[in-house]
Design an enzyme around this catalytic site. Structure first.
Site, short mmCIF file in Angstrom:
data_model
loop_
_atom_site.label_atom_id
_atom_site.label_comp_id
_atom_site.label_asym_id
_atom_site.label_seq_id
_atom_site.Cartn_x
_atom_site.Cartn_y
_atom_site.Cartn_z
N HIS A 187 0.73 -1.05 0.03
CA HIS A 187 0.33 -0.37 -0.16
C HIS A 187 0.90 1.57 0.04
O HIS A 187 0.36 2.75 -0.97
CB HIS A 187 -1.12 -0.32 1.04
CG HIS A 187 -0.92 0.08 2.15
ND1 HIS A 187 -0.14 -0.62 3.22
CD2 HIS A 187 -0.46 1.68 2.75
CE1 HIS A 187 -0.16 0.40 4.40
NE2 HIS A 187 -0.42 1.42 4.10
N ASP A 208 1.36 -7.15 2.49
CA ASP A 208 1.97 -6.00 2.18
C ASP A 208 3.12 -5.71 1.90
O ASP A 208 3.38 -5.37 2.69
CB ASP A 208 0.90 -5.66 3.30
CG ASP A 208 0.21 -4.34 3.11
OD1 ASP A 208 1.01 -3.35 2.07
OD2 ASP A 208 0.06 -2.96 3.48
N SER A 247 3.82 2.04 8.56
CA SER A 247 3.94 1.26 7.33
C SER A 247 5.16 1.11 6.57
O SER A 247 5.81 2.22 6.54
CB SER A 247 2.83 1.39 6.76
OG SER A 247 1.71 1.40 7.23
N1 ARG Z 1 -4.88 0.70 7.85
C1 ARG Z 1 -3.24 0.68 6.95
C2 ARG Z 1 -3.05 1.99 7.26
O1 ARG Z 1 -3.64 3.41 7.88
C3 ARG Z 1 -3.63 0.28 5.58
C4 ARG Z 1 -4.50 0.71 4.66
C5 ARG Z 1 -4.55 -0.40 3.24
N2 ARG Z 1 -4.75 -0.78 3.45
C6 ARG Z 1 -6.52 -1.28 2.69
N3 ARG Z 1 -6.55 -2.15 2.79
N4 ARG Z 1 -6.33 0.34 2.70
O2 ARG Z 1 -2.31 2.72 6.67
N1 ASP Z 2 -1.49 1.66 8.43
C1 ASP Z 2 -0.41 2.23 8.75
C2 ASP Z 2 0.22 2.95 7.72
O1 ASP Z 2 0.04 3.22 6.19
C3 ASP Z 2 -0.11 2.31 10.13
C4 ASP Z 2 -0.95 1.80 11.25
O2 ASP Z 2 -1.74 3.20 11.27
O3 ASP Z 2 -0.42 1.86 12.20
O4 ASP Z 2 1.75 3.81 7.68
#
Ligand code: ARG
Ligand code: ASP
Length: 712
Positions: free
Chosen positions: A85, A221, A647
């Site tokens: 991502h 990921d 991330s």
């Molecule tokens: N929750 C994670 C973050 O805050 C991953 C986001 C990307 N993944 C997704 N399925 N949208 O960035």
């Molecule tokens: N998914 C988040 C990021 O892209 C990481 C988190 O908020 O734990 O940095």
């Protein structure tokens, strides 16, 4: 003897008020203060092995990736790992219908096939220094906030100018502890970064938005890039002559996996936390603003879902919008839930009672006495303005038509004195905007969203404190109907027509459009009634927060404090462990390929499993990447304090070897940005063995694994 006594006292002091294990985002140059605790928890290396300016250390392998994520170097040839991502934008930019790397993945089978990524850079931290004294020179208590700010800015400018003379690196200075301390950062920015490989989305984004923020998780990921440099190893703009960057250090990779209870640490770039807020602010965020945002976004997502399920074209058109709205939606739901479950506000209040008593306990603490009252007052005063802002952003501007019209606001304000060149430049940019907008626009969705959001906006904001356009509405359905039929911004041909040969005299066509009028009504209201209050109240609040931070440190001299995340490199550590999210529910700390097969559903986009992956699963062809239990581990959780920006960060074992890539948290613990609870806050990482399995066995890109240093 006296000496010994001193040492013992010091040890007692240092180990007394230690933040709960798991909590904390520590400054790498000060890690010697955590070393003992880290070693007691199992760490086998030293603080110097992690951060050193005298010899190579793990920090030399860590980068800020693309301005928003973390990456790490895993070979002597600049090979870099980060999340799928995090690489997504660049993977998408290289994708087309013929080469759909998002769907099918991409693998460069030799360096010549690696794809340049214009606009992508990675930043290495070369050194950091404490410059607090220099930056706070000349600051006095009786200065006004403006005077203080001006003096600090001046000190920063001078310090940077002086250091720039003696270093080839990029120099910057950032406030820590809300402006109580300042650190100088020497960075090196590499701009030739190429895409080397990524799995198909149904591996790299397996579970999609459905599983986002959720455990158990099965997302592979990760994506692979390579950093290039000139022949001397220095940063250089893209050139075919550039060579792979040779790092001072790359990470070794462990194939041993981790057991429950094993020490682990994450090394990366957390973006923003607010751990030292007063109760009133936490309450406002978790129990007022977040729930409103969650409610509005949830209703928008329901409408998106309904249409996305009906039509595959719409599903793709709204996929990315859905993802970005949904990411915050789910996270903030978790924040509210977590804060209440953990009694976060009450715990802060209890602390504040002690703080107030302490403040009253000695004459030289006079500056803290009114602090909590003033917080109360300022946050309460801020509330209506925060609400107005939230509704403008989450209700008004969420209507795509209004948002889109707003993109033409500047053009609608040009005059006959504006040079035609400037107008042409604006028009050219807007032509791209128009193309992108209509490619992914589905009017029936937007109409339904608009009807719902305007209804909510009207219900929530009092008549004497909302944009004028709302007060002209008699019947919402009718209003939205007219708005959408009369505005030209729903019609690509009409918008293009206006843009072609645009002259200053054409501004009326834009300015008189009903969607533009709604946009202007909202922005006008914000500018005249909201903005100044938000700025001045936040000025007060920032000053009070700085003081409160200092007060908390004064009050607890034995406690080891860590500064809030501010997009600088940090070390955070804890244990590999599962958790109990609710009474009666226990989560194991890892998931396996078995779980991917359990989730498989060819009819649900997020749960389609690649045939090749299934084949490997059926044959149990995991090679050396299998766990000793014989299964393929996919992801694992740990009690390590992380946030957005982490991330792609490496999660490392006691020896400092790579165990996996951090990519998310469990939503029950997303309150960790405000309050960390070691019982419920867990970060989620993809197991490095799954990453290598995909690269080697799935993609057949074994040559990449061969570049790495593998510890079996
Ligand atoms: N929750 C994670 C973050 O805050 C991953 C986001 C990307 N993944 C997704 N399925 N949208 O960035
Ligand atoms: N998914 C988040 C990021 O892209 C990481 C988190 O908020 O734990 O940095």
């Amino acid at each position: 003897m006296k000496h010994l006594h001193y040492i013992i006292t010091l040890i007692l002091i240092l180990s007394a008020g230690i933040a709960k294990a798991g909590e904390g985002m520590w400054i790498p140059m000060l890690l010697q203060y955590n070393e003992k605790e880290m070693q007691e928890m199992g760490m086998k290396i030293t603080a110097e092995d992690i951060y050193s300016i005298n010899h190579s250390s793990l920090k030399d392998a860590i980068v800020l990736f693309g301005g928003g994520c973390t990456g790490e170097i895993v070979s002597d040839y600049g090979l870099l790992l980060t999340n799928h991502h995090c690489g997504y934008d660049h993977i998408q930019k290289h994708s087309s219908v013929e080469h759909d790397y998002l769907t099918n993945g991409f693998w460069a089978m030799n360096r010549g096939e690696e794809l340049p990524c214009p606009g992508l850079s990675v930043i290495f931290l070369r050194e950091m220094r404490d410059v607090t004294e220099r930056i706070l020179t000349g600051i006095t208590v009786d200065m006004s906030e403006d005077e203080r700010q001006a003096k600090i800015e001046d000190n920063i400018k001078k310090t940077i100018a002086a250091i720039e003379k003696e270093t080839p690196y990029k120099v910057s200075i950032k406030p820590f502890f809300l402006g109580n301390e300042y650190y100088l950062l020497l960075n090196e920015v590499y701009t030739d970064v190429r895409l080397v490989g990524c799995p198909p989305s149904n591996i790299g984004k397996f579970g999609g938005d459905t599983d986002n923020w959720v455990w158990p998780r099965h997302t592979g990921d990760f994506s692979v890039f390579r950093v290039y440099a000139d022949k001397d190893g220095h940063p250089a703009v893209y050139s075919a002559d550039n060579v792979p960057y040779k790092p001072a250090k790359h990470l070794d990779i462990s194939l041993k996996g981790a057991e429950e209870g094993d020490f682990a640490f994450v090394f990366g770039y957390p973006a923003r936390t607010n751990e030292y807020l007063p109760a009133v602010a936490v309450d406002q965020e978790a129990n007022l603003i977040d729930p409103i945002t969650v409610d509005l976004r949830g209703k928008v997502l329901d409408i998106y879902n309904k249409y996305q399920e009906q039509d595959p074209k719409v599903r793709i058109q709204y996929a990315s919008k859905h993802a970005s709205i949904g990411n915050g939606w789910k996270k903030w739901m978790g924040v509210t839930e977590g804060i209440n479950h953990f009694h976060g506000v009450e715990k802060k209040q209890a602390f504040e009672k002690d703080f107030q008593e302490w403040a009253l306990g000695a004459r030289n603490r006079y500056m803290y006495i009114d602090l909590l009252n003033n917080f109360e007052k300022n946050y309460k005063e801020l509330e209506p303005y925060e609400l107005a802002y939230t509704y403008m952003a989450e209700a008004g501007l969420r209507i795509e038509l209004i948002n889109f019209a707003g993109r033409f606001a500047k053009l609608s304000e040009v005059t006959k004195d504006t040079p035609q060149e400037d107008i042409n430049r604006m028009v050219d940019n807007l032509k791209t905007t128009v193309k992108n907008f209509f490619k992914d626009y589905y009017e029936p969705i937007d109409r339904e969203v608009a009807t719902m959001l305007i209804g909510e906006y009207l219900k929530a904001q009092p008549a004497d404190f909302r944009p004028d356009f709302l007060n002209d509405i008699k019947d919402v359905d009718d209003y939205v109907d007219k708005l959408f039929s009369k505005s030209m911004f729903t019609d690509e041909a009409k918008v293009k027509d206006v843009l072609d040969n645009f002259k200053a005299k054409d501004t009326k066509k834009l300015a008189n459009d009903p969607a533009m009028k709604v946009y202007q009504s909202m922005i006008g209201f914000y500018r005249s009634e909201v903005y100044d209050h938000i700025v001045s109240l936040n000025d007060n609040i920032d000053r009070m927060r700085r003081l409160y931070m200092k007060g908390q440190m004064d009050m607890q001299p034995d406690k080891r404090f860590y500064p809030d995340a501010n997009f600088t490199l940090r070390v955070t550590y804890g244990k590999v462990e599962g958790f109990k999210p609710q009474d009666g529910k226990t989560y194991r700390h890892f998931t396996t390929l078995e779980g991917i097969m359990e989730k498989e559903n060819p009819d649900i986009y997020d749960y389609v499993v690649e045939p090749k992956l299934k084949e490997l699963y059926n044959k149990k062809d995991y090679g050396r990447y299998a766990d000793k239990d014989g299964t393929m581990h996919v992801a694992f959780t740990a009690s390590v304090h992380t946030t957005g920006g982490n991330s792609g960060s490496p999660i490392l074992n006691a020896e400092g070897q790579l165990l996996g890539l951090n990519f998310d948290r469990c939503w029950e613990g997303t309150m960790s940005d405000l309050i960390y609870d070691p019982d419920i806050c867990r970060n989620i990482s993809v197991d490095i063995r799954y990453v290598l399995f995909i690269i080697d066995k799935f993609a057949g890109a074994r040559h990449l694994v061969d570049e790495m240093t593998i510890v079996e």
